[in-house]
Enzyme design. Sequence first.
Site, PDB file in Angstrom:
ATOM      1  N   ASN A   1     -30.477 -13.536 -18.777  1.00 37.76           N
ATOM      2  CA  ASN A   1     -30.467 -12.089 -19.005  1.00 37.76           C
ATOM      3  C   ASN A   1     -31.832 -11.521 -18.588  1.00 37.76           C
ATOM      4  O   ASN A   1     -32.867 -11.940 -19.120  1.00 37.76           O
ATOM      5  CB  ASN A   1     -30.191 -11.835 -20.497  1.00 37.76           C
ATOM      6  CG  ASN A   1     -30.143 -10.355 -20.830  1.00 37.76           C
ATOM      7  OD1 ASN A   1     -31.001  -9.598 -20.386  1.00 37.76           O
ATOM      8  ND2 ASN A   1     -29.181  -9.951 -21.617  1.00 37.76           N
TER       9      ASN A   1
ATOM     10  N   HIS B   1     -35.269  -7.657 -19.968  1.00 39.19           N
ATOM     11  CA  HIS B   1     -36.630  -7.341 -20.397  1.00 39.19           C
ATOM     12  C   HIS B   1     -37.655  -7.403 -19.270  1.00 39.19           C
ATOM     13  O   HIS B   1     -38.807  -7.004 -19.457  1.00 39.19           O
ATOM     14  CB  HIS B   1     -37.006  -8.177 -21.620  1.00 39.19           C
ATOM     15  CG  HIS B   1     -36.097  -7.813 -22.764  1.00 39.19           C
ATOM     16  ND1 HIS B   1     -36.058  -6.544 -23.287  1.00 39.19           N
ATOM     17  CD2 HIS B   1     -35.116  -8.505 -23.398  1.00 39.19           C
ATOM     18  CE1 HIS B   1     -35.120  -6.482 -24.224  1.00 39.19           C
ATOM     19  NE2 HIS B   1     -34.537  -7.662 -24.302  1.00 39.19           N
TER      20      HIS B   1
ATOM     21  N   ARG C   1     -44.131   1.503 -17.483  1.00 37.56           N
ATOM     22  CA  ARG C   1     -45.002   2.286 -16.618  1.00 37.56           C
ATOM     23  C   ARG C   1     -44.231   3.115 -15.596  1.00 37.56           C
ATOM     24  O   ARG C   1     -44.836   3.834 -14.822  1.00 37.56           O
ATOM     25  CB  ARG C   1     -45.933   1.338 -15.841  1.00 37.56           C
ATOM     26  CG  ARG C   1     -47.094   0.819 -16.617  1.00 37.56           C
ATOM     27  CD  ARG C   1     -48.158   1.909 -16.739  1.00 37.56           C
ATOM     28  NE  ARG C   1     -49.231   1.517 -17.642  1.00 37.56           N
ATOM     29  CZ  ARG C   1     -50.381   0.987 -17.254  1.00 37.56           C
ATOM     30  NH1 ARG C   1     -50.605   0.744 -15.986  1.00 37.56           N
ATOM     31  NH2 ARG C   1     -51.295   0.714 -18.141  1.00 37.56           N
TER      32      ARG C   1
ATOM     33  N   HIS D   1     -27.630  -5.858 -19.331  1.00 33.81           N
ATOM     34  CA  HIS D   1     -27.003  -4.917 -20.274  1.00 33.81           C
ATOM     35  C   HIS D   1     -27.387  -3.504 -19.867  1.00 33.81           C
ATOM     36  O   HIS D   1     -28.553  -3.122 -19.965  1.00 33.81           O
ATOM     37  CB  HIS D   1     -27.508  -5.239 -21.686  1.00 33.81           C
ATOM     38  CG  HIS D   1     -26.879  -4.425 -22.769  1.00 33.81           C
ATOM     39  ND1 HIS D   1     -27.173  -4.628 -24.091  1.00 33.81           N
ATOM     40  CD2 HIS D   1     -25.972  -3.419 -22.745  1.00 33.81           C
ATOM     41  CE1 HIS D   1     -26.464  -3.782 -24.834  1.00 33.81           C
ATOM     42  NE2 HIS D   1     -25.743  -3.025 -24.032  1.00 33.81           N
TER      43      HIS D   1
ATOM     44  N   ARG E   1     -27.480  -0.163 -21.035  1.00 37.38           N
ATOM     45  CA  ARG E   1     -27.320   0.568 -22.295  1.00 37.38           C
ATOM     46  C   ARG E   1     -27.132   2.048 -22.028  1.00 37.38           C
ATOM     47  O   ARG E   1     -27.614   2.572 -21.017  1.00 37.38           O
ATOM     48  CB  ARG E   1     -28.547   0.356 -23.192  1.00 37.38           C
ATOM     49  CG  ARG E   1     -28.714  -1.063 -23.705  1.00 37.38           C
ATOM     50  CD  ARG E   1     -29.840  -1.141 -24.710  1.00 37.38           C
ATOM     51  NE  ARG E   1     -29.437  -0.577 -25.984  1.00 37.38           N
ATOM     52  CZ  ARG E   1     -29.094  -1.299 -27.054  1.00 37.38           C
ATOM     53  NH1 ARG E   1     -29.149  -2.604 -27.029  1.00 37.38           N
ATOM     54  NH2 ARG E   1     -28.728  -0.696 -28.167  1.00 37.38           N
TER      55      ARG E   1
ATOM     56  N   ARG F   1     -32.591   2.097 -21.587  1.00 39.66           N
ATOM     57  CA  ARG F   1     -33.968   1.757 -21.981  1.00 39.66           C
ATOM     58  C   ARG F   1     -34.547   0.628 -21.152  1.00 39.66           C
ATOM     59  O   ARG F   1     -35.748   0.484 -21.060  1.00 39.66           O
ATOM     60  CB  ARG F   1     -34.048   1.415 -23.465  1.00 39.66           C
ATOM     61  CG  ARG F   1     -33.332   0.154 -23.838  1.00 39.66           C
ATOM     62  CD  ARG F   1     -33.537  -0.182 -25.292  1.00 39.66           C
ATOM     63  NE  ARG F   1     -32.804   0.712 -26.170  1.00 39.66           N
ATOM     64  CZ  ARG F   1     -32.443   0.393 -27.409  1.00 39.66           C
ATOM     65  NH1 ARG F   1     -32.770  -0.785 -27.895  1.00 39.66           N
ATOM     66  NH2 ARG F   1     -31.763   1.215 -28.156  1.00 39.66           N
ATOM     67  N   HIS F   2     -33.674  -0.222 -20.569  1.00 39.58           N
ATOM     68  CA  HIS F   2     -34.224  -1.246 -19.666  1.00 39.58           C
ATOM     69  C   HIS F   2     -33.492  -1.191 -18.317  1.00 39.58           C
ATOM     70  O   HIS F   2     -33.992  -0.582 -17.377  1.00 39.58           O
ATOM     71  CB  HIS F   2     -34.270  -2.645 -20.313  1.00 39.58           C
ATOM     72  CG  HIS F   2     -33.146  -3.004 -21.239  1.00 39.58           C
ATOM     73  ND1 HIS F   2     -31.841  -3.011 -20.814  1.00 39.58           N
ATOM     74  CD2 HIS F   2     -33.142  -3.391 -22.535  1.00 39.58           C
ATOM     75  CE1 HIS F   2     -31.092  -3.401 -21.848  1.00 39.58           C
ATOM     76  NE2 HIS F   2     -31.833  -3.618 -22.908  1.00 39.58           N
TER      77      HIS F   2
ATOM     78  N   GLU G   1     -23.128  -6.576 -19.364  1.00 41.60           N
ATOM     79  CA  GLU G   1     -22.914  -6.278 -20.785  1.00 41.60           C
ATOM     80  C   GLU G   1     -22.897  -4.774 -20.946  1.00 41.60           C
ATOM     81  O   GLU G   1     -23.758  -4.075 -20.387  1.00 41.60           O
ATOM     82  CB  GLU G   1     -24.070  -6.835 -21.628  1.00 41.60           C
ATOM     83  CG  GLU G   1     -24.112  -8.326 -21.709  1.00 41.60           C
ATOM     84  CD  GLU G   1     -25.328  -8.794 -22.497  1.00 41.60           C
ATOM     85  OE1 GLU G   1     -26.100  -7.958 -23.009  1.00 41.60           O
ATOM     86  OE2 GLU G   1     -25.517 -10.003 -22.568  1.00 41.60           O
TER      87      GLU G   1
ATOM     88  N   THR H   1     -28.977  -5.832 -29.843  1.00 44.42           N
ATOM     89  CA  THR H   1     -27.592  -5.858 -30.323  1.00 44.42           C
ATOM     90  C   THR H   1     -27.552  -6.659 -31.626  1.00 44.42           C
ATOM     91  O   THR H   1     -27.678  -7.875 -31.626  1.00 44.42           O
ATOM     92  CB  THR H   1     -26.686  -6.502 -29.251  1.00 44.42           C
ATOM     93  OG1 THR H   1     -27.010  -5.903 -28.001  1.00 44.42           O
ATOM     94  CG2 THR H   1     -25.227  -6.264 -29.557  1.00 44.42           C
TER      95      THR H   1
ATOM     96  N   GLU I   1     -17.902 -14.422 -26.568  1.00 43.07           N
ATOM     97  CA  GLU I   1     -19.287 -14.876 -26.658  1.00 43.07           C
ATOM     98  C   GLU I   1     -19.687 -14.804 -28.134  1.00 43.07           C
ATOM     99  O   GLU I   1     -19.639 -13.735 -28.748  1.00 43.07           O
ATOM    100  CB  GLU I   1     -20.225 -14.011 -25.798  1.00 43.07           C
ATOM    101  CG  GLU I   1     -21.671 -14.497 -25.922  1.00 43.07           C
ATOM    102  CD  GLU I   1     -22.596 -13.976 -24.836  1.00 43.07           C
ATOM    103  OE1 GLU I   1     -22.126 -13.716 -23.705  1.00 43.07           O
ATOM    104  OE2 GLU I   1     -23.791 -13.846 -25.132  1.00 43.07           O
TER     105      GLU I   1
ATOM    106  N   HIS J   1     -27.822 -14.936 -27.911  1.00 46.62           N
ATOM    107  CA  HIS J   1     -28.640 -13.975 -28.645  1.00 46.62           C
ATOM    108  C   HIS J   1     -29.683 -14.704 -29.486  1.00 46.62           C
ATOM    109  O   HIS J   1     -29.357 -15.462 -30.377  1.00 46.62           O
ATOM    110  CB  HIS J   1     -27.848 -13.032 -29.549  1.00 46.62           C
ATOM    111  CG  HIS J   1     -28.640 -11.779 -29.842  1.00 46.62           C
ATOM    112  ND1 HIS J   1     -28.547 -10.652 -29.069  1.00 46.62           N
ATOM    113  CD2 HIS J   1     -29.581 -11.530 -30.768  1.00 46.62           C
ATOM    114  CE1 HIS J   1     -29.382  -9.744 -29.523  1.00 46.62           C
ATOM    115  NE2 HIS J   1     -30.025 -10.255 -30.551  1.00 46.62           N
TER     116      HIS J   1
HETATM  117  N1  PXP Z   1     -25.572 -12.125 -25.156  1.00 52.65           N
HETATM  118  C1  PXP Z   1     -25.356 -10.824 -25.467  1.00 52.65           C
HETATM  119  C2  PXP Z   1     -23.943 -10.343 -25.540  1.00 52.65           C
HETATM  120  C3  PXP Z   1     -26.431  -9.933 -25.664  1.00 52.65           C
HETATM  121  O1  PXP Z   1     -26.193  -8.654 -25.966  1.00 52.65           O
HETATM  122  C4  PXP Z   1     -27.737 -10.424 -25.509  1.00 52.65           C
HETATM  123  C5  PXP Z   1     -28.907  -9.500 -25.674  1.00 52.65           C
HETATM  124  O2  PXP Z   1     -28.823  -8.477 -24.768  1.00 52.65           O
HETATM  125  C6  PXP Z   1     -27.910 -11.771 -25.168  1.00 52.65           C
HETATM  126  C7  PXP Z   1     -26.809 -12.610 -25.024  1.00 52.65           C
HETATM  127  C8  PXP Z   1     -29.263 -12.370 -24.933  1.00 52.65           C
HETATM  128  O3  PXP Z   1     -30.025 -12.310 -26.100  1.00 52.65           O
HETATM  129  P1  PXP Z   1     -31.581 -12.635 -26.023  1.00 52.65           P
HETATM  130  O4  PXP Z   1     -32.189 -11.594 -25.135  1.00 52.65           O
HETATM  131  O5  PXP Z   1     -31.998 -12.516 -27.453  1.00 52.65           O
HETATM  132  O6  PXP Z   1     -31.712 -14.011 -25.475  1.00 52.65           O
END
Ligand code: PXP
Length: 246
Positions: free
Chosen positions: A9, A12, A20, A45, A47, A51-52, A72, A103, A153, A192
């Site tokens: 993922n 971030h 910035r 994801h 959103r 935000r990202h 996502e 989430t 998931e 997660h």
């Molecule tokens: N799976 C799902 C469905 C999520 O929403 C997220 C966070 O966006 C993740 C996995 C990954 O979580 P983490 O960033 O905490 O590893």
Amino acid sequence: MAKLRLGVNIDHVATIRNARGGRHPDPVRAAKLAAAAGADGITAHLREDRRHIADQDISRLAREIDLPLNLEMAATPEMLEIALAHRPHACCLVPEKREEKTTEGGLDVAVGHRTLAPFIARLRQGGIRVSLFVDPDEVQLAVAKALGADVVELHTGAYCEAEGEARAAELGRIQRAAATAERLGLECHAGHGLTFDTVQPVAAIPTVVELNIGHFLVGEAIFVGLEASIRHMRALMDEARAGLAA
Ligand code: PXP
């Protein structure tokens, strides 16, 4: 036993870019690096508040990466339109609250089934695999199956946050849910909050076929680089899986 896939993922990377504005660091570059480091898929994801990850990131990821894209998103009309325009390999439906930092829990598919049913049908008609991000709970899995989802998931956040006996209890819930998913014919993913310290017991569950991991990998990349961070996670996953085969 099925190979355990790693979905990286990259949200971030975009969080840091957005701090910035501008283009650096580029989440698409991170996705390409993740592929070279052993990722089997890329997760992002989009959103509601952007935000990202931004809309343009999704267009570029859909066009420029060779790995399957797991988008996502919340089950909203806006996101449905975006998914059908880009046709990612899979969509993972997640709950979304503006005020949350991340989430916080799984999607309550038992409460939301009436609105989710047509939504899932539209995605599947569009050739997109549908995954539902749920807590490791028997009722949620049964409803996910009835809704026609391809994948569940399992939310591993409570397991990762707990300690000692409480963590063992949360792991037990995930193990039982993964067995139930297989019995129901649902492909089982998990994710997660996973870290180097928490990944192996989940990777060792034989019916889990994909882990989606982001925040920790990007955080660790500050110290060791993204490629090394992903490679180490991959190695820990493979080690846990090899232990099962032995
Ligand atoms: N799976 C799902 C469905 C999520 O929403 C997220 C966070 O966006 C993740 C996995 C990954 O979580 P983490 O960033 O905490 O590893």
